[in-house]
Design an enzyme around this catalytic site. Structure first.
Site, PDB file in Angstrom:
ATOM      1  N   ALA A  90     109.961  56.725  71.493  1.00 12.91           N
ATOM      2  CA  ALA A  90     110.982  55.679  71.540  1.00 12.91           C
ATOM      3  C   ALA A  90     112.122  56.049  70.603  1.00 12.91           C
ATOM      4  CB  ALA A  90     110.383  54.337  71.141  1.00 12.91           C
ATOM      5  N   GLU A 122     102.796  56.740  76.277  1.00 12.43           N
ATOM      6  CA  GLU A 122     102.530  55.417  76.830  1.00 12.43           C
ATOM      7  C   GLU A 122     103.154  55.258  78.210  1.00 12.43           C
ATOM      8  OE1 GLU A 122     102.161  52.597  72.902  1.00 12.43           O
ATOM      9  OE2 GLU A 122     104.127  53.466  73.342  1.00 12.43           O
ATOM     10  N   GLU A 144     102.606  57.326  65.935  1.00 13.10           N
ATOM     11  CA  GLU A 144     103.242  56.186  65.262  1.00 13.10           C
ATOM     12  C   GLU A 144     102.757  55.992  63.833  1.00 13.10           C
ATOM     13  OE1 GLU A 144     103.488  55.335  69.673  1.00 13.10           O
ATOM     14  OE2 GLU A 144     102.037  56.215  68.293  1.00 13.10           O
TER      15      GLU A 144
END
Length: 291
Positions: free
Chosen positions: A99, A145, A165
Site C-alpha cells: 500500500a 492481500e 507490515e
C-alpha cells in the site's frame, strides 16, 4: 500493506507498460480515463477482462486512486455479458509492492475507524466472475492481500510474497492475517506475519498459496489462457461454482455440502445445464448461452 523499501526501487530497471501490451490488444473503455491502471479485453474472443496495475515509479503501490479505478473497472467487467473471467496483473518487477505508505503515514485512529479505511478494497473479493491474479515480482503487504482476494493465483518464477507490515509497526489490514492463514497453514502464516519474511514463488506453490508457476515472460499469457478456458463455459454456472467453493471457507462440512447440493439442484433450472449434458450425450461441443 507495507511498500517495499524505497532503496530497492533504485536497483530495478524502469518498467515500460508496452512490454505487456500486444499491438493486437483492444483497449477497453469503462467510461473514464484511468491514471493508475490499464484496462482491456483480452483473448481470441475478447472475453477475458484485463487489469494491469500501472504505477511503475512506485512499484505499483496501492493508493486510494488505484483501488477506486480498479473497483470501477471490475464493476464494468461484471456488467459486461461478454466477459467470462478477469485477469489482474502488474509489471515484471512488481505485482504490487504494498500500500502507499505516504497516504497512511499521518492518518489517525479516528479517521481510519470512522471512515472504515480500506473497506472498498474488498470489491475484488466480491466480484461474481472468476478473477485470476498473475503475479510477477513483488507481492508484498497489500499486494499479497490483493492477490489473495483473487480466485486463482498464477506466479512468475521470480515472484515473492510477504506480509511485512510488522516492520512498520502495524499489521495487515486487508485480509492478510485471515486469507494467508487459510491458504498456507497457521505456522507459515504466523512466521510471515510476525517476521515480515518473504517466500518465493516455489515456496508459495508448495504451501498452496499459488496453483502454478511459469517463466516470467509466459505468465500473463498463461493467465489469459486460463481465463479463456473459464469463459468458454457457462458464465451463469461458473458464478454458482465460485460461490460454492467460497462457501467452504465459511461453513462446516455438513453445511457446505447442503449449500453445494442446493446450487447443484439449481443448475437443473438452467438452459446451459441441459445443453451441456445433451452435448455430452450427442458427442458434440456444448453451445452455452449463459441462461
Amino acid at each position: 500493506m507495507a511498500l517495499f523499501y524505497r532503496s530497492a526501487a533504485l536497483l530495478l530497471k524502469p518498467y515500460r507498460a508496452s512490454q505487456l501490451l500486444p499491438s493486437a490488444a483492444r483497449l477497453y473503455s469503462s467510461g473514464a480515463q484511468n491514471n493508475y491502471i490499464i484496462v482491456e479485453k483480452r483473448g481470441e474472443k475478447s472475453d477475458v477482462g484485463f487489469i494491469q496495475l500501472n504505477r511503475p515509479k512506485a512499484l505499483n503501490a496501492l493508493c486510494d486512486g488505484l483501488m477506486t479505478e480498479m473497483g470501477n473497472a471490475l464493476d464494468a467487467f461484471e456488467a459486461d455479458k461478454d466477459i467470462g473471467a478477469i485477469v489482474i496483473t502488474g509489471s515484471d518487477r512488481a505485482f504490487a509492492a504494498g500500500a502507499d505508505i505516504k497516504e497512511m503515514q499521518n492518518r489517525t485512529f479516528q479517521e481510519c475507524y470512522s471512515g472504515n479505511f480500506l473497506a472498498h478494497w474488498n470489491r475484488v473479493s466480491t466480484v461474481r466472475k472468476p478473477v485470476i491474479a498473475a503475479v510477477n515480482g513483488f507481492a508484498l503487504g497489500g499486494g499479497c492481500e490483493l492477490a489473495m482476494m483473487c480466485d486463482i493465483i498464477y506466479a512468475g518464477e521470480k515472484a515473492q510474497f510477504g506480509q511485512p507490515e510488522i516492520l512498520l509497526g502495524t499489521i495487515p489490514g486487508a485480509g492478510g492475517t485471515q486469507r494467508l492463514t487459510r491458504a498456507v497453514s497457521k505456522s507459515l502464516a504466523m512466521e510471515m506475519v510476525l517476521t515480515g519474511d518473504r517466500i518465493s514463488a516455489q515456496e508459495a506453490k508448495q504451501s498452496g498459496l499459488v496453483s502454478k508457476v511459469y517463466p516470467v515472460d509466459q505468465l500473463v499469457s498463461e493467465a489469459i489462457r486460463c481465463g479463456e478456458k473459464i469463459a468458454a463455459n457457462s458464465k451463469l454456472v461458473a458464478a454458482m461454482a465460485k460461490e460454492s467453493v467460497n462457501a467452504a471457507y465459511e461453513l462446516t462440512l455438513a453445511e457446505g455440502n447442503r449449500f453445494e447440493k442446493r446450487l447443484f439442484h439449481a443448475t437443473f433450472a438452467t438452459d446451459d445445464r441441459k445443453e451441456g449434458m445433451t452435448a455430452f450425450v450427442e458427442k458434440r461441443k456444448a453451445n452455452f448461452e449463459d441462461k
